[in-house]
Each structure stands twice: as C-alpha cells, then as structure tokens.
Design a protein around this motif. Structure first.
Motif, PDB file in Angstrom:
ATOM      1  N   VAL A   1       0.792  -1.338   0.187  1.00 40.81           N
ATOM      2  CA  VAL A   1      -0.003  -0.065   0.060  1.00 40.81           C
ATOM      3  C   VAL A   1       0.959   1.278   0.024  1.00 40.81           C
ATOM      4  CG1 VAL A   1      -1.735   1.123   1.209  1.00 40.81           C
ATOM      5  CG2 VAL A   1      -2.135  -1.322   1.155  1.00 40.81           C
ATOM      6  N   LEU A   2       1.861   1.301   0.841  1.00 34.60           N
ATOM      7  CA  LEU A   2       2.642   2.582   1.023  1.00 34.60           C
ATOM      8  C   LEU A   2       3.490   2.660  -0.290  1.00 34.60           C
ATOM      9  CD1 LEU A   2       3.351   2.125   5.034  1.00 34.60           C
ATOM     10  CD2 LEU A   2       1.873   4.003   3.443  1.00 34.60           C
ATOM     11  N   GLU A   3       4.082   1.699  -0.685  1.00 36.57           N
ATOM     12  CA  GLU A   3       4.864   1.669  -2.074  1.00 36.57           C
ATOM     13  C   GLU A   3       3.983   2.367  -3.199  1.00 36.57           C
ATOM     14  OE1 GLU A   3       8.350  -0.172  -4.300  1.00 36.57           O
ATOM     15  OE2 GLU A   3       6.941  -1.596  -3.406  1.00 36.57           O
ATOM     16  N   PHE A   4       2.640   2.046  -3.105  1.00 32.01           N
ATOM     17  CA  PHE A   4       1.725   2.428  -4.337  1.00 32.01           C
ATOM     18  C   PHE A   4       1.617   3.883  -4.059  1.00 32.01           C
ATOM     19  CE2 PHE A   4      -2.397   3.461  -5.330  1.00 32.01           C
ATOM     20  CZ  PHE A   4      -2.423   3.432  -6.723  1.00 32.01           C
ATOM     21  N   ILE A   5       1.335   4.106  -2.975  1.00 35.24           N
ATOM     22  CA  ILE A   5       0.801   5.693  -2.451  1.00 35.24           C
ATOM     23  C   ILE A   5       1.990   6.743  -2.763  1.00 35.24           C
ATOM     24  CG2 ILE A   5       0.182   7.092  -0.745  1.00 35.24           C
ATOM     25  CD1 ILE A   5      -1.467   4.949   0.456  1.00 35.24           C
ATOM     26  N   ASP A   6       2.950   6.325  -2.407  1.00 39.00           N
ATOM     27  CA  ASP A   6       4.158   7.263  -2.527  1.00 39.00           C
ATOM     28  C   ASP A   6       5.458   6.555  -2.491  1.00 39.00           C
ATOM     29  OD1 ASP A   6       5.947   9.357  -2.339  1.00 39.00           O
ATOM     30  OD2 ASP A   6       4.582  10.616  -0.748  1.00 39.00           O
ATOM     31  N   PRO A   7       5.976   6.410  -3.644  1.00 39.31           N
ATOM     32  CA  PRO A   7       7.348   5.625  -3.721  1.00 39.31           C
ATOM     33  C   PRO A   7       8.368   6.491  -2.887  1.00 39.31           C
ATOM     34  CG  PRO A   7       6.342   5.274  -5.782  1.00 39.31           C
ATOM     35  CD  PRO A   7       5.505   6.319  -5.077  1.00 39.31           C
ATOM     36  N   GLU A   8       8.423   7.743  -2.906  1.00 42.58           N
ATOM     37  CA  GLU A   8       9.528   8.527  -2.322  1.00 42.58           C
ATOM     38  C   GLU A   8       9.654   8.403  -0.853  1.00 42.58           C
ATOM     39  OE1 GLU A   8      12.226  10.166  -3.468  1.00 42.58           O
ATOM     40  OE2 GLU A   8      11.659   9.041  -5.425  1.00 42.58           O
ATOM     41  N   PHE A   9       8.192   8.686  -0.226  1.00 37.39           N
ATOM     42  CA  PHE A   9       8.038   8.251   1.077  1.00 37.39           C
ATOM     43  C   PHE A   9       8.571   7.058   1.529  1.00 37.39           C
ATOM     44  CE2 PHE A   9       5.471   6.456   4.406  1.00 37.39           C
ATOM     45  CZ  PHE A   9       5.964   7.272   5.600  1.00 37.39           C
ATOM     46  N   TYR A  10       8.226   5.901   0.530  1.00 35.87           N
ATOM     47  CA  TYR A  10       8.476   4.554   1.118  1.00 35.87           C
ATOM     48  C   TYR A  10       9.807   4.344   1.198  1.00 35.87           C
ATOM     49  CZ  TYR A  10       8.592  -0.438   0.257  1.00 35.87           C
ATOM     50  OH  TYR A  10       8.696  -1.992   0.403  1.00 35.87           O
ATOM     51  N   LYS A  11      10.905   5.177   0.629  1.00 32.36           N
ATOM     52  CA  LYS A  11      12.224   5.045   0.961  1.00 32.36           C
ATOM     53  C   LYS A  11      12.615   5.575   2.313  1.00 32.36           C
ATOM     54  CE  LYS A  11      13.296   6.228  -4.013  1.00 32.36           C
ATOM     55  NZ  LYS A  11      13.941   7.145  -5.014  1.00 32.36           N
ATOM     56  N   ARG A  12      11.808   6.272   2.935  1.00 24.96           N
ATOM     57  CA  ARG A  12      12.132   6.769   4.401  1.00 24.96           C
ATOM     58  C   ARG A  12      11.859   5.895   5.480  1.00 24.96           C
ATOM     59  NH1 ARG A  12       8.759  12.462   4.028  1.00 24.96           N
ATOM     60  NH2 ARG A  12       9.143  12.319   6.721  1.00 24.96           N
ATOM     61  N   ILE A  13      11.309   4.496   5.157  1.00 21.93           N
ATOM     62  CA  ILE A  13      10.525   3.530   6.116  1.00 21.93           C
ATOM     63  C   ILE A  13      11.943   2.841   6.440  1.00 21.93           C
ATOM     64  CG2 ILE A  13       9.120   1.801   6.534  1.00 21.93           C
ATOM     65  CD1 ILE A  13       7.391   2.967   4.410  1.00 21.93           C
ATOM     66  N   LYS A  14      12.120   2.446   7.923  1.00 21.87           N
ATOM     67  CA  LYS A  14      12.812   1.323   8.297  1.00 21.87           C
ATOM     68  C   LYS A  14      11.867   0.510   8.737  1.00 21.87           C
ATOM     69  CE  LYS A  14      16.403  -0.171  11.502  1.00 21.87           C
ATOM     70  NZ  LYS A  14      17.133  -0.666  10.449  1.00 21.87           N
ATOM     71  N   TRP A  15      12.021  -0.908   8.145  1.00 18.43           N
ATOM     72  CA  TRP A  15      11.096  -2.121   8.516  1.00 18.43           C
ATOM     73  C   TRP A  15      11.582  -2.605   9.788  1.00 18.43           C
ATOM     74  CZ3 TRP A  15       6.466  -1.598   6.377  1.00 18.43           C
ATOM     75  CH2 TRP A  15       6.441  -0.738   5.183  1.00 18.43           C
ATOM     76  N   ILE A  16      10.802  -2.647  10.882  1.00 20.55           N
ATOM     77  CA  ILE A  16      11.280  -3.412  12.031  1.00 20.55           C
ATOM     78  C   ILE A  16      10.209  -4.720  12.205  1.00 20.55           C
ATOM     79  CG2 ILE A  16      11.716  -1.266  12.627  1.00 20.55           C
ATOM     80  CD1 ILE A  16       9.578  -1.166  14.666  1.00 20.55           C
ATOM     81  N   THR A  17      10.621  -5.575  13.212  1.00 18.39           N
ATOM     82  CA  THR A  17       9.707  -6.657  13.558  1.00 18.39           C
ATOM     83  C   THR A  17       9.411  -6.321  14.901  1.00 18.39           C
ATOM     84  OG1 THR A  17      11.613  -7.785  14.195  1.00 18.39           O
ATOM     85  CG2 THR A  17      10.770  -8.276  12.225  1.00 18.39           C
ATOM     86  N   ARG A  18       8.027  -6.979  15.536  1.00 14.06           N
ATOM     87  CA  ARG A  18       7.660  -6.812  16.834  1.00 14.06           C
ATOM     88  C   ARG A  18       8.845  -7.414  17.671  1.00 14.06           C
ATOM     89  NH1 ARG A  18       1.536  -8.495  16.658  1.00 14.06           N
ATOM     90  NH2 ARG A  18       2.514 -10.111  15.147  1.00 14.06           N
ATOM     91  N   ASP A  19       9.004  -6.965  18.826  1.00 12.65           N
ATOM     92  CA  ASP A  19       9.878  -7.166  20.136  1.00 12.65           C
ATOM     93  C   ASP A  19      11.351  -6.791  19.735  1.00 12.65           C
ATOM     94  OD1 ASP A  19       7.763  -8.252  21.409  1.00 12.65           O
ATOM     95  OD2 ASP A  19       8.163 -10.500  20.998  1.00 12.65           O
ATOM     96  N   GLN A  20      11.477  -6.143  18.533  1.00 11.62           N
ATOM     97  CA  GLN A  20      13.005  -5.788  18.571  1.00 11.62           C
ATOM     98  C   GLN A  20      12.827  -4.254  19.323  1.00 11.62           C
ATOM     99  OE1 GLN A  20      13.312  -4.881  14.170  1.00 11.62           O
ATOM    100  NE2 GLN A  20      14.916  -6.239  14.170  1.00 11.62           N
ATOM    101  N   VAL A  21      13.992  -3.925  19.929  1.00 11.36           N
ATOM    102  CA  VAL A  21      14.309  -2.644  20.615  1.00 11.36           C
ATOM    103  C   VAL A  21      15.126  -1.731  20.252  1.00 11.36           C
ATOM    104  CG1 VAL A  21      14.807  -1.777  23.005  1.00 11.36           C
ATOM    105  CG2 VAL A  21      13.632  -4.061  22.764  1.00 11.36           C
ATOM    106  N   PHE A  22      14.758  -0.476  19.940  1.00 10.71           N
ATOM    107  CA  PHE A  22      15.461   0.341  19.310  1.00 10.71           C
ATOM    108  C   PHE A  22      16.109   1.492  20.097  1.00 10.71           C
ATOM    109  CE2 PHE A  22      13.552  -1.867  15.706  1.00 10.71           C
ATOM    110  CZ  PHE A  22      14.248  -1.771  14.820  1.00 10.71           C
ATOM    111  N   HIS A  23      17.240   2.059  20.322  1.00  8.48           N
ATOM    112  CA  HIS A  23      17.617   3.099  20.966  1.00  8.48           C
ATOM    113  C   HIS A  23      17.814   4.216  19.880  1.00  8.48           C
ATOM    114  CE1 HIS A  23      20.680   5.059  23.770  1.00  8.48           C
ATOM    115  NE2 HIS A  23      19.588   5.951  23.640  1.00  8.48           N
ATOM    116  N   ILE A  24      16.915   5.163  20.036  1.00 14.90           N
ATOM    117  CA  ILE A  24      16.877   6.430  19.101  1.00 14.90           C
ATOM    118  C   ILE A  24      17.750   7.536  19.676  1.00 14.90           C
ATOM    119  CG2 ILE A  24      15.597   8.172  17.680  1.00 14.90           C
ATOM    120  CD1 ILE A  24      14.570   4.829  17.349  1.00 14.90           C
ATOM    121  N   LYS A  25      18.849   7.544  19.079  1.00 18.32           N
ATOM    122  CA  LYS A  25      19.814   8.683  19.469  1.00 18.32           C
ATOM    123  C   LYS A  25      19.535  10.206  19.212  1.00 18.32           C
ATOM    124  CE  LYS A  25      23.494   7.186  20.796  1.00 18.32           C
ATOM    125  NZ  LYS A  25      23.955   6.904  22.295  1.00 18.32           N
TER     126      LYS A  25
END
Length: 396
Positions: free
Chosen positions: A157-181
């Motif tokens: 859906v997101l790649e169809f709507i806006d391919p440029e926005f799609y490039k801004r996505i980091k795909w994650i999985t549940r239970d992953q923990v990220f430290h946002i600096k």
C-alpha cells in the motif's frame, strides 16, 4: 501552480455542511421502530465520539529514548513502548516496556512512530493505520524516517501511494528494541480504534492521496462487492448465490429506471485467480460512482481510493453497505459498520440490514429496502440524505 491548486481537497466540513459532523449513515428499512433504534444507537455512539475532542493525535517528541512494538498474546492486539529508564509515554496503545527485552539496536537520526491494532490487515491498515502515518508525515520534516512493522500489505500500500516516502521507512519486527539517538516523534491517539474525535484527522491522508494520485476518471462505475468465491474472504458474510443474482438484477433494473449509464462491475478482490494488485484496485475504486456490498475489507480498505476531490454533497461517492440489525446480529455484531471509522471520508453513506435468515456464513438482505436505497441514491433529489425523512435521534 495551477496544477497544485487543482489537487487541493475541500475540507470535509465544507463539502456537505448539513451533514456535519456526521452521526450515522442513511438506513433503508421499512420498519420505523428498527430505523429509530439504529438512529439512536449509532447516533448516540457517534455523538459521544465526536464530542471527545479532535481526532488529531497528540504529538510527543522525545530524544535519546528506546522504542519497541511488542508481540502480544492476541494476534490483533498491538502495544508499543517509548521509554527512558522508568519514564515512558502513556496513552491508548502505549505502555511500560515489557521486561526482559532484547539488547537495543542503536539508530542515529530522527524518526517517527505510532501504534495501532490489526497489523497488516488490508482494511484495518487503511482505516486504522494510514491516516496516522499521513498525519505524522504532515508534521515532521522530510528528513525524518518512519519505524513501521514489516508486513506485505503495509509495504504494497505505501509503495503504491508514495514511492518517495517509501524510501524513508525502516522496517522493523515486533519485540525488537531500538535506541533512538536523535528525536522520536510519536502519535498518541484518543483511542484505538481511531473512532474517537472528529473530524479533521483524516484530511492529511486525503490530501496525500490527492497529491500523489490526482486521477479523475471520466468514465464512472457502479461496483458490487461480492465475497463469494474469493480466497481473500476469511470471515464469511457471503451473500447467498441465488440471492446475490437477485440483487444484481435489481441493480440493473434500477440503472435503467433512473437513467444510470455507469458500467456495473462485480469486484471480488481477485484478478486472474490472484489477489488484485493495489494499483488495479485503486483504478477501479477511483472510478466509482456507487459502491454496494456486505461489510468487509473490500469496502473497508478500498474506500480510500475513491474520489478525494468532492466539493458538494452530490459529488461524493455513494456507498451502500449491508450490515447486521436487531434480528440479524448473529451474523457479526449489531450494526457492525465501517461508518464510525470512515465517517471522516467524503462518502454518501447508506446501510441496509441483513434479514433474520442470515448466518455468520451466509447472508440475505430485504430486497424492498434495497430498492429503497437505490432510489434514494439514484432517484430524484438524491445527494445529501436530508430529504429521506429519517427520524430525529432520541435524546432521552
């Protein structure tokens, strides 16, 4: 400049001001007591949601925090956490971190995130997730990335709507923990699902679709959504085959009676034995004059592809949804409708009820009420629902 102006949407409260804020769809049923019960039940519920405040989510910005989306016991239930030590974001869908958690993955830069339910379900993604993504996109700089749970539907859906926005996505999985600096911008909704509040929170989503896909097909269609014979249908509510033929015959007769020259298309979600691509679904539903069919993701997801540009009541796409009533609540639950979710979209929204013979697997509707609905949508003075004489909501 003129092209940019032509892609500007009209705010929802200006399209059909007599029907704003929306309280319920137009129910077609020849039993006055049933119509009154529907108006009171949905009207009171929606009035409560409308008066909760704005549906625009609260935005919180934190720095140097941890973030995770948790895998919960129930498949449709999702909760997330943003925290720094014992301090964490609170609100619907947000909770304290679940310990013990995995070692955090460090992420530099600025990011945005949200939480909702029913991950990667087509209908729920469009009406529960997409509006929040669109709102976040409208308030953060273009350099901000998005942390989204990976899923096939979400990606498509997101790649169809806006391919440029799609490039801004980091795909994650549940239970992953990220430290946002850097910074993390988070949307905290009034509630999940996002029925609470009214009614500007979906404008960024509609404007986004109007900008990236400004198509205005000249040739319009009447779409009948059939849940029979499709491998994409998982929750029953299939209109009985012979009854469906009767419904289609009624549509064809009404087309002739009211001079409708739109092509009638039967939509199952399938094309060539496979799930229809997002772009084909978009092309079909963007051309819709009227959409008819049972409650299901074929309606709950594809409404977003309809015309985003109406400026009057009459220009709105017409939607007629089959739902359970008082004597057919066994099908799903009483008045299970998408109206609470998608009342924030410019649709001329109608309902007819399943009859008491219906089961969770096989459904029937009252054909006389169906004829009334077609007359209301296509006959003289159709457009804003005000001339149909629905009872006033009982305030007692």
């Amino acid at each position: 400049e003129s092209n940019a102006l032509s892609n500007q949407i009209t705010p929802l409260d200006q399209i059909c001001p007599d029907n704003f804020p929306p309280l319920h769809a137009n129910l077609h049923d020849r039993r006055p007591e049933q119509v009154q019960h529907y108006v009171d039940t949905l009207g009171h519920q929606t009035l409560m949601w409308n008066t909760k405040g704005t549906d625009i989510p609260e935005i919180q910005v934190v720095h140097n925090h941890k973030f995770a989306v948790w895998k919960m016991f129930k498949h449709y239930h999702t909760e997330s956490s943003v925290w720094d030590g014992n301090d964490y974001i609170k609100g619907p869908g947000w909770r304290e971190p679940i310990s013990p958690f995995k070692e955090a993955i460090e992420l530099d830069g600025d990011w945005a995130a949200f939480t909702s339910w029913f991950l990667d379900n087509y209908g729920h993604f469009v009406h529960d997730h997409l509006s929040t993504i669109a709102y976040l996109k409208s308030v953060v700089p273009e350099t901000t990335g998005f942390l989204l749970v990976d899923g096939k539907v979400t990606r498509k859906v997101l790649e169809f709507i806006d391919p440029e926005f799609y490039k801004r996505i980091k795909w994650i999985t549940r239970d992953q923990v990220f430290h946002i600096k850097g910074s993390l911008t988070v949307a905290v909704p009034l509630g999940i699902p996002i029925t609470f509040g009214c009614c500007g929170g979906w404008e960024p989503m509609r404007q986004w679709l109007a900008t990236t896909h400004p198509d205005r097909p000249e040739k319009k269609k009447i779409i009948f959504y059939s849940r029979g014979g499709s491998k994409d249908t998982h929750h029953g509510r299939v209109v009985e085959a012979n009854h469906e033929k009767e419904i289609l015959d009624r549509i064809r007769l009404a087309k002739k009676k009211y001079g409708r020259d739109e092509e009638l298309v039967i939509f199952t979600g399938q094309s060539g034995g496979k799930t229809m691509s997002i772009d084909k679904q978009f092309n079909l539903f963007r051309s819709a004059h009227t959409i008819i069919g049972p409650h299901g993701s074929g309606l709950g997801g594809n409404f977003a592809w309809t015309n985003p540009f109406p400026s009057t009541c009459e220009e709105r796409t017409k939607l007629l949804e089959f739902i359970p009533g008082q004597d057919s609540a066994q099908v799903q639950n009483l008045y299970a409708t998408y109206f609470p979710n998608i009342r924030k979209w410019p649709l001329d929204y109608h309902n007819v009820l399943y009859t008491k013979e219906s089961t969770p697997k096989t459904t029937f509707i009252d054909l006389a009420a169906f004829d009334d609905a077609l007359a209301a949508m296509w006959g003289p003075k159709s457009g804003n629902g005000q001339e149909l004489g629905f009872p006033v909501m009982n305030t007692n």
